[in-house]
Design an enzyme around this catalytic site. Structure first.
Site, PDB file in Angstrom:
ATOM      1  N   GLY A 168       0.820  -1.214   0.000  1.00 18.62           N
ATOM      2  CA  GLY A 168       0.000   0.000   0.000  1.00 18.62           C
ATOM      3  C   GLY A 168       0.849   1.256   0.000  1.00 18.62           C
ATOM      4  O   GLY A 168       0.499   2.250   0.631  1.00 18.62           O
ATOM      5  N   ALA A 169       1.954   1.215  -0.753  1.00 14.42           N
ATOM      6  CA  ALA A 169       2.947   2.300  -0.684  1.00 14.42           C
ATOM      7  C   ALA A 169       2.810   3.299  -1.833  1.00 14.42           C
ATOM      8  O   ALA A 169       3.682   4.141  -2.022  1.00 14.42           O
ATOM      9  CB  ALA A 169       4.366   1.716  -0.639  1.00 14.42           C
ATOM     10  N   ARG A 228       0.676   5.665  -1.996  1.00 15.03           N
ATOM     11  CA  ARG A 228       0.306   6.987  -1.453  1.00 15.03           C
ATOM     12  C   ARG A 228       0.199   6.859   0.066  1.00 15.03           C
ATOM     13  O   ARG A 228       0.361   5.774   0.636  1.00 15.03           O
ATOM     14  CB  ARG A 228      -1.019   7.460  -2.049  1.00 15.03           C
ATOM     15  CG  ARG A 228      -2.197   6.630  -1.604  1.00 15.03           C
ATOM     16  CD  ARG A 228      -3.514   7.182  -2.098  1.00 15.03           C
ATOM     17  NE  ARG A 228      -4.601   6.467  -1.448  1.00 15.03           N
ATOM     18  CZ  ARG A 228      -5.876   6.561  -1.792  1.00 15.03           C
ATOM     19  NH1 ARG A 228      -6.215   7.310  -2.800  1.00 15.03           N
ATOM     20  NH2 ARG A 228      -6.798   5.885  -1.140  1.00 15.03           N
ATOM     21  N   VAL A 271      -3.434  -7.353  -2.015  1.00 12.71           N
ATOM     22  CA  VAL A 271      -3.233  -8.205  -0.838  1.00 12.71           C
ATOM     23  C   VAL A 271      -4.480  -9.010  -0.459  1.00 12.71           C
ATOM     24  O   VAL A 271      -4.423  -9.839   0.444  1.00 12.71           O
ATOM     25  CB  VAL A 271      -2.726  -7.408   0.385  1.00 12.71           C
ATOM     26  CG1 VAL A 271      -1.392  -6.748   0.101  1.00 12.71           C
ATOM     27  CG2 VAL A 271      -3.757  -6.398   0.872  1.00 12.71           C
ATOM     28  N   ASN A 283       1.141  -2.520   5.368  1.00 11.08           N
ATOM     29  CA  ASN A 283       0.452  -1.228   5.520  1.00 11.08           C
ATOM     30  C   ASN A 283      -0.837  -1.145   4.709  1.00 11.08           C
ATOM     31  O   ASN A 283      -1.748  -0.396   5.067  1.00 11.08           O
ATOM     32  CB  ASN A 283       1.404  -0.105   5.088  1.00 11.08           C
ATOM     33  CG  ASN A 283       0.695   1.208   4.874  1.00 11.08           C
ATOM     34  OD1 ASN A 283       0.407   1.941   5.828  1.00 11.08           O
ATOM     35  ND2 ASN A 283       0.384   1.520   3.618  1.00 11.08           N
ATOM     36  N   SER A 296      -4.603  -0.022  13.977  1.00 14.18           N
ATOM     37  CA  SER A 296      -5.304   1.269  14.076  1.00 14.18           C
ATOM     38  C   SER A 296      -5.803   1.462  15.497  1.00 14.18           C
ATOM     39  O   SER A 296      -6.171   0.489  16.173  1.00 14.18           O
ATOM     40  CB  SER A 296      -6.508   1.277  13.129  1.00 14.18           C
ATOM     41  OG  SER A 296      -7.315   2.418  13.367  1.00 14.18           O
ATOM     42  N   TYR A 326     -13.988  -2.766   9.997  1.00 15.19           N
ATOM     43  CA  TYR A 326     -12.643  -2.175  10.071  1.00 15.19           C
ATOM     44  C   TYR A 326     -12.034  -2.375  11.464  1.00 15.19           C
ATOM     45  O   TYR A 326     -10.893  -2.816  11.596  1.00 15.19           O
ATOM     46  CB  TYR A 326     -12.725  -0.683   9.733  1.00 15.19           C
ATOM     47  CG  TYR A 326     -11.389   0.029   9.722  1.00 15.19           C
ATOM     48  CD1 TYR A 326     -10.590   0.054   8.584  1.00 15.19           C
ATOM     49  CD2 TYR A 326     -10.916   0.673  10.862  1.00 15.19           C
ATOM     50  CE1 TYR A 326      -9.361   0.709   8.576  1.00 15.19           C
ATOM     51  CE2 TYR A 326      -9.690   1.326  10.861  1.00 15.19           C
ATOM     52  CZ  TYR A 326      -8.920   1.344   9.712  1.00 15.19           C
ATOM     53  OH  TYR A 326      -7.708   1.985   9.717  1.00 15.19           O
ATOM     54  N   ALA A 384     -12.806  -4.567  13.733  1.00 14.39           N
ATOM     55  CA  ALA A 384     -12.547  -5.990  14.001  1.00 14.39           C
ATOM     56  C   ALA A 384     -11.266  -6.440  13.300  1.00 14.39           C
ATOM     57  O   ALA A 384     -10.433  -7.153  13.883  1.00 14.39           O
ATOM     58  CB  ALA A 384     -13.732  -6.833  13.529  1.00 14.39           C
ATOM     59  N   LYS A 405      -8.722  -4.593  12.400  1.00  9.14           N
ATOM     60  CA  LYS A 405      -7.530  -3.962  12.982  1.00  9.14           C
ATOM     61  C   LYS A 405      -7.224  -4.517  14.383  1.00  9.14           C
ATOM     62  O   LYS A 405      -6.067  -4.610  14.775  1.00  9.14           O
ATOM     63  CB  LYS A 405      -7.709  -2.444  13.013  1.00  9.14           C
ATOM     64  CG  LYS A 405      -7.707  -1.805  11.625  1.00  9.14           C
ATOM     65  CD  LYS A 405      -6.372  -2.034  10.911  1.00  9.14           C
ATOM     66  CE  LYS A 405      -6.264  -1.275   9.604  1.00  9.14           C
ATOM     67  NZ  LYS A 405      -4.957  -1.465   8.949  1.00  9.14           N
TER      68      LYS A 405
END
Ligand code: NAP
Length: 243
Positions: free
Chosen positions: A13-14, A16, A64, A90, A142, A156, A158, A160
Site C-alpha cells: 500500500g505504498a 500513497r 493483498v 500497511n 489502528s 474495520y 474488528a 484492525k
C-alpha cells in the site's frame, strides 16, 4: 542504529499516504525498497522519485486480498532485490458507513484486505526470515481496533483488532529465530483515507498525526534499535488513547 544499508524492505500500500512515506523513509535510511500497491502507476511514481533521490526502489503490483498475487509479489521481490529483511504490512482500506448499513460484501472486502492479507504476507515472509534467523515485520493496525472506532465501521475495527492478535502470534513464532514482529496503531492521520472525518483538536497534542509520525515508529521497529521488542503495539495517536 537506524541505518538500514544492505537491507531489503517490502512495503504494501505504498503508492500513497502512510505507506508512501514509510517507503521513502526506509529508502532514505539505506534500504532497497519494494514499493507495492494494487495500482502500479502510483507505486512506480514513488519508486522513481526514490531512485532520483539516490535511493534504491522497485515498484511491484500486489492486491493483498488475492493469495496468488501475494505469492507472486514475494517471488518477484526476492528475484529483484534478494531476501526480504523488513516487511511492512500497511495496505488497508477504510469503511466509514454507519454500522446498520454494513453489508456482508463490505465485511468480506475489509477483512480480506486488512486482516487476511496481513496474515498471508506474514506467513509468506516469516519462513525465510526464520531460516536466516533475522527479520523485522511491522503490521499497521489502528487506534480504531483498540477503541472500537470513532467513525469507522465494525468490519474495520474488528480487522484492525485482529491485526494486533496475529502480530502477537507471529511474534511468538518468530521469537525463537530472532525475528521481531510488532504493530503500529495510528490514530487519525492526515491522509486521503480519513480526509474530513476528524477534528484535529480532538487529539490532546492538538493536531492529527502525519504520515511521517507513523513512518518514524515503523523505522524504529525496522531498525536494530528495537531488537528487544516483539509482539508490541506502538500507539501513535497524539494522546487520543492512553493506556
Ligand atoms: P490510503 O491513503 O488510502 O493508502 C492506502 C494504500 O493502500 C493506497 O495506495 C491503496 O491503493 C492501497 N491499497 C488498497 N487496497 C489494496 C490492496 N488490496 N492491495 C494492495 N494495496 C492496496 O490509506 P492510509 O491512510 O495511508 O492508511 C494506510 C494504513 O494505515 C491502512 O492500513 C490504514 O488502515 C491504517 N491507518 C490509517 C489511519 C489514518 O488515519 N489514515 C489511521 C489508522 C490506521 P488505492 O489508492 O489504489 O486504493
Amino acid at each position: 542504529m537506524l541505518d538500514l544499508t544492505g537491507k531489503t524492505a517490502v512495503v504494501t500500500g505504498a503508492g500513497r499516504g502512510i505507506g508512501e512515506t514509510i517507503a521513502r523513509l526506509l529508502a532514505e535510511q539505506g534500504a532497497a525498497v519494494a514499493v507495492v500497491d494494487i495500482n502500479l502507476d502510483p507505486a512506480s511514481g514513488v519508486a522513481g522519485t526514490i531512485q532520483s533521490a539516490g535511493g534504491s526502489a522497485v515498484a511491484l503490483h500486489c492486491d493483498v486480498s488475492d493469495p496468488q498475487s501475494i505469492s507472486r509479489l514475494f517471488d518477484e521481490a526476492e528475484a529483484q532485490l534478494g531476501s526480504v529483511d523488513i516487511l511492512v504490512n500497511n495496505a488497508g482500506i477504510g469503511n466509514f458507513k454507519p454500522m446498520p448499513e454494513v453489508t456482508l460484501e463490505d465485511w468480506d472486502r475489509v477483512v480480506d484486505i486488512n486482516l487476511r492479507g496481513v496474515h498471508l504476507c506474514c506467513q509468506r515472509a516469516i519462513i525465510p526470515m526464520c531460516e536466516r534467523k533475522s527479520g523485522k515485520i511491522i503490521n499497521i493496525s489502528s487506534m480504531g481496533g483498540q477503541l472500537g472506532g470513532l467513525k469507522v465501521a465494525p468490519d474495520y475495527t474488528a480487522a484492525k483488532a485482529g491485526v494486533i492478535g496475529l502480530t502477537k502470534s507471529y511474534a511468538r513464532y518468530g521469537a525463537r529465530y530472532g525475528v521481531n514482529v510488532n504493530a503500529v496503531a495510528p490514530g487519525p492521520t492526515a491522509t486521503e483515507m480519513v480526509a474530513d472525518h476528524f477534528d484535529p483538536s480532538s487529539a490532546p497534542l492538538g493536531r492529527l498525526g502525519t504520515p511521517r509520525d507513523i513512518a518514524n515508529a515503523v523505522l524504529f521497529l525496522a531498525s536494530s534499535m528495537s531488537d528487544y521488542i516483539t509482539g508490541a503495539t506502538i500507539d501513535v495517536n497524539g494522546g487520543m488513547l492512553m493506556r
